[in-house]
Design a protein around this motif. Structure first.
Motif, short mmCIF file in Angstrom:
data_model
loop_
_atom_site.label_atom_id
_atom_site.label_comp_id
_atom_site.label_asym_id
_atom_site.label_seq_id
_atom_site.Cartn_x
_atom_site.Cartn_y
_atom_site.Cartn_z
N ARG A 22 1.74 5.60 -12.18
CA ARG A 22 1.73 4.79 -10.95
C ARG A 22 2.36 5.54 -9.79
O ARG A 22 1.88 5.44 -8.66
CB ARG A 22 2.44 3.45 -11.20
CG ARG A 22 1.66 2.52 -12.09
CD ARG A 22 2.33 1.14 -12.21
NE ARG A 22 1.81 0.47 -13.38
CZ ARG A 22 2.47 0.30 -14.51
NH1 ARG A 22 3.72 0.71 -14.63
NH2 ARG A 22 1.91 -0.33 -15.53
N LYS A 26 -1.95 6.74 -9.72
CA LYS A 26 -2.94 6.45 -10.76
C LYS A 26 -2.72 5.03 -11.30
O LYS A 26 -1.67 4.43 -11.12
CB LYS A 26 -2.81 7.44 -11.92
CG LYS A 26 -2.86 8.89 -11.52
CD LYS A 26 -4.25 9.32 -11.18
CE LYS A 26 -4.29 10.82 -10.93
NZ LYS A 26 -5.56 11.24 -10.43
N LEU A 27 -3.74 4.52 -11.99
CA LEU A 27 -3.69 3.17 -12.54
C LEU A 27 -3.99 3.21 -14.03
O LEU A 27 -5.10 3.58 -14.42
CB LEU A 27 -4.70 2.27 -11.82
CG LEU A 27 -4.90 0.87 -12.36
CD1 LEU A 27 -3.61 0.05 -12.26
CD2 LEU A 27 -6.01 0.16 -11.59
N GLU A 44 -7.97 6.23 -10.45
CA GLU A 44 -7.29 6.31 -9.16
C GLU A 44 -6.96 4.88 -8.72
O GLU A 44 -7.79 3.99 -8.82
CB GLU A 44 -8.19 6.98 -8.11
CG GLU A 44 -8.40 8.46 -8.31
CD GLU A 44 -7.13 9.27 -8.11
OE1 GLU A 44 -6.30 8.90 -7.26
OE2 GLU A 44 -6.98 10.28 -8.83
N HIS A 45 -5.74 4.68 -8.21
CA HIS A 45 -5.29 3.33 -7.86
C HIS A 45 -5.99 2.75 -6.64
O HIS A 45 -6.53 1.64 -6.68
CB HIS A 45 -3.77 3.33 -7.62
CG HIS A 45 -3.26 2.00 -7.18
ND1 HIS A 45 -3.22 1.61 -5.85
CD2 HIS A 45 -2.79 0.94 -7.89
CE1 HIS A 45 -2.75 0.38 -5.77
NE2 HIS A 45 -2.47 -0.05 -6.99
N ASN A 46 -6.01 3.49 -5.53
CA ASN A 46 -6.44 2.90 -4.26
C ASN A 46 -7.88 2.40 -4.24
O ASN A 46 -8.14 1.29 -3.75
CB ASN A 46 -6.17 3.85 -3.10
CG ASN A 46 -4.69 3.93 -2.78
OD1 ASN A 46 -3.90 3.13 -3.28
ND2 ASN A 46 -4.31 4.90 -1.97
N TYR A 49 -7.83 -0.86 -6.07
CA TYR A 49 -7.05 -1.88 -5.35
C TYR A 49 -7.93 -2.55 -4.30
O TYR A 49 -7.96 -3.77 -4.17
CB TYR A 49 -5.82 -1.24 -4.71
CG TYR A 49 -5.06 -2.17 -3.80
CD1 TYR A 49 -4.20 -3.14 -4.32
CD2 TYR A 49 -5.20 -2.10 -2.42
CE1 TYR A 49 -3.52 -4.00 -3.49
CE2 TYR A 49 -4.52 -2.96 -1.58
CZ TYR A 49 -3.68 -3.91 -2.12
OH TYR A 49 -3.01 -4.78 -1.30
N TYR A 78 -6.27 -8.32 -14.86
CA TYR A 78 -5.47 -7.31 -14.17
C TYR A 78 -4.14 -7.92 -13.77
O TYR A 78 -4.03 -9.13 -13.61
CB TYR A 78 -6.20 -6.72 -12.96
CG TYR A 78 -6.49 -7.69 -11.85
CD1 TYR A 78 -5.64 -7.76 -10.74
CD2 TYR A 78 -7.61 -8.51 -11.87
CE1 TYR A 78 -5.90 -8.65 -9.71
CE2 TYR A 78 -7.87 -9.40 -10.85
CZ TYR A 78 -7.00 -9.45 -9.77
OH TYR A 78 -7.25 -10.34 -8.75
N LEU A 86 0.34 -3.37 -5.23
CA LEU A 86 0.17 -2.44 -6.33
C LEU A 86 -0.43 -3.14 -7.54
O LEU A 86 0.05 -4.20 -7.95
CB LEU A 86 1.57 -1.88 -6.70
CG LEU A 86 1.64 -0.82 -7.77
CD1 LEU A 86 1.02 0.49 -7.27
CD2 LEU A 86 3.10 -0.57 -8.16
#
Length: 196
Positions: A22, A26-27, A44-46, A49, A78, A86
């Protein structure tokens, strides 16, 4: 609109490894189902999101590419951070194109301002539910279901059985014999409205 998510297999697992991921943007995630073992992955997180903010993303069949291997999945769950913007974790379920699946689909309420109840009888529309669970083959899943309120009268309720569904789509609650209320229309018939 179709969504494609790029992921990689996750080797390190556990709380510490997830925190490090995180911090690196990263996720951590998991993908399971379709008779295969659950697999820990990282994305990838963004991009995810922002995709989660899109209503259609939650009711769509997604293409998940894990180290070059493409599979079709649904978002099943989720977790969000309590106050930061986040995503902490996400679960995907693999699907089979020939098997019916159950998915919650949003309702879009249309033409309430055109209905006689609102225009002539000072009525108000109350949405009782905003989504319904449907059963369909992955290729027939609707992004949303429209609820047309243009003919709604004061004192009337719209039920699940009143919804117009695309071909091949069934409401899970109706199959169980439950005809729940989707929307209520309040208000009293006015003299002019009654005369018309």
């Amino acid at each position: 609109m179709s969504y494609e998510l790029i992921a990689a297999k996750r080797v390190e697992q556990g709380t510490g490894a997830s925190r490090r991921l995180r911090r690196a943007g990263k996720l951590p995630a998991v993908v399971y189902g379709a008779g295969k073992d659950a697999e820990a992955i990282v994305l990838e997180h963004n991009p995810l999101y922002y995709a989660l903010k899109d209503e259609a993303f939650h009711a769509s069949v997604l293409d998940l590419v894990v180290d070059g291997d493409k599979q079709q999945v649904l978002v099943r769950d989720y977790q969000m951070h309590p106050f930061k913007q986040l995503v902490l974790h996400i679960d995907f379920q693999r699907i089979d194109a020939n098997e019916k699946i159950n998915v919650n689909v949003p309702l879009h309420f249309l033409n309430a301002d055109l209905s006689p109840a609102v225009k002539l009888q000072s009525g108000k529309v109350s949405h009782v539910v905003t989504s319904v669970e449907v059963s369909a083959l992955p290729g027939q899943l609707p992004k949303f279901i429209e609820v047309d309120l243009s003919e709604a009268q004061a004192g009337q309720s719209v039920h699940l059985s009143d919804l117009k569904l695309p071909e091949g789509v069934e409401l899970v609650a109706l199959a169980r014999g439950e005809n729940a209320t989707v929307a209520n229309i309040s208000g009293k018939a006015s003299a002019e409205g009654a005369a018309e």
